[in-house]
Scaffold this active site. Sequence first.
Site, PDB file in Angstrom:
ATOM      1  CD  GLU A   1      -4.284   2.986  -3.245  1.00 58.83           C
ATOM      2  OE1 GLU A   1      -4.670   3.785  -4.106  1.00 58.83           O
ATOM      3  OE2 GLU A   1      -4.618   1.785  -3.226  1.00 58.83           O
TER       4      GLU A   1
ATOM      5  CG  ASN B   1      -8.729  -6.056  -3.251  1.00 62.09           C
ATOM      6  OD1 ASN B   1      -9.092  -7.113  -3.724  1.00 62.09           O
ATOM      7  ND2 ASN B   1      -7.697  -5.979  -2.419  1.00 62.09           N
TER       8      ASN B   1
ATOM      9  CB  CYS C   1      -5.730  -1.245  -9.839  1.00 65.64           C
ATOM     10  SG  CYS C   1      -5.005  -2.859 -10.164  1.00 65.64           S
TER      11      CYS C   1
ATOM     12  CB  SER D   1      -8.973  -7.024   1.825  1.00 70.93           C
ATOM     13  OG  SER D   1      -8.822  -6.784   0.442  1.00 70.93           O
TER      14      SER D   1
ATOM     15  CG  HIS E   1      -1.827  -1.143   1.336  1.00 72.16           C
ATOM     16  ND1 HIS E   1      -1.579  -2.203   2.185  1.00 72.16           N
ATOM     17  CD2 HIS E   1      -2.977  -1.438   0.702  1.00 72.16           C
ATOM     18  CE1 HIS E   1      -2.554  -3.087   2.070  1.00 72.16           C
ATOM     19  NE2 HIS E   1      -3.406  -2.659   1.175  1.00 72.16           N
TER      20      HIS E   1
ATOM     21  CB  CYS F   1       1.249  -1.650  -5.698  1.00 75.08           C
ATOM     22  SG  CYS F   1       0.442  -1.752  -7.306  1.00 75.08           S
TER      23      CYS F   1
END
Length: 283
Positions: free
Chosen positions: A127, A221, A191, A219, A75, A97
């Site tokens: 993030e 996502n 993304c 999480s 993140h 990432c």
Amino acid sequence: MKVLVAAKCGFCPGVRNAIHMAENILGQASPQEHVYSLGPIIHNEDVVERLANAGLRTVAAVDEIDSGTVLIRSHGVAPRELDRLGQKGLDIVDATCVLVKRVQQIAKQLEDEGYEVVIIGEENHPEVQGVMGCVSAVVVVAGEEDLHKLPADGRLGIVCQTTQSPEHLGRVLGAIGRGSFRELKVINTLCKEAVKRQESAIALCKEVDIMFVLGGLHSANTGRLAELCKKHNSETFHLQNWDELDKNMLFGKNIAGVTAGASTPNWVIDEFVKHLEAFDERQ
């Protein structure tokens, strides 16, 4: 039971890279050397526990680290945190990432161009916290309820948390566009891997009696996958692994769908599918 697995699910390249880097560092470290992760390397407790058993120590703050090697999680972190780690003389291994790094760089560039930076995302997500730390001033907009935070008649430079859905991004941008602004500059920082997983999950959940979304309960996502599937199939359940499943929910169901977040390892998916396929309500 018949089980269908989403065409796109599980580890994304960014997560896979972070795990690979962690395993390499732990494999090369001496027994006396401490290896830390500044925050959970990914949002999956099964993976975090496995790496902890291999020697990775997860800490919440820089102050908890005095020596050794520090892994920057997927993140990312704010630049000031990297500076503090450097000042301590720690060995830093950056597993951020590349797409998250791109958001950080774009936010800084927008600020340098004179825009007031706006992030569409969740303010408390690591993030987003890292991106916030790259600029001197920023507004985070989770949804339309946050539009009052935006400056009137401003020059707005907008980025988005990488794991948001295109639908949410479009909805919030539309609401911003109906407001008062002098200029808008929008950079699409979603993304593509996350978007593919969302599209694949939505398509699958329409074909099954019950849908399972596997991954860490914290999480972002994975939670978004579950949220999207729930809109198209009310029998959608977000579970971390097979141990969390209540078999009673399977009775009367013939076809189950399975997808997983970008931080969910294949072995969790494979184990879940194997148990589902073996389930027989007559036994």
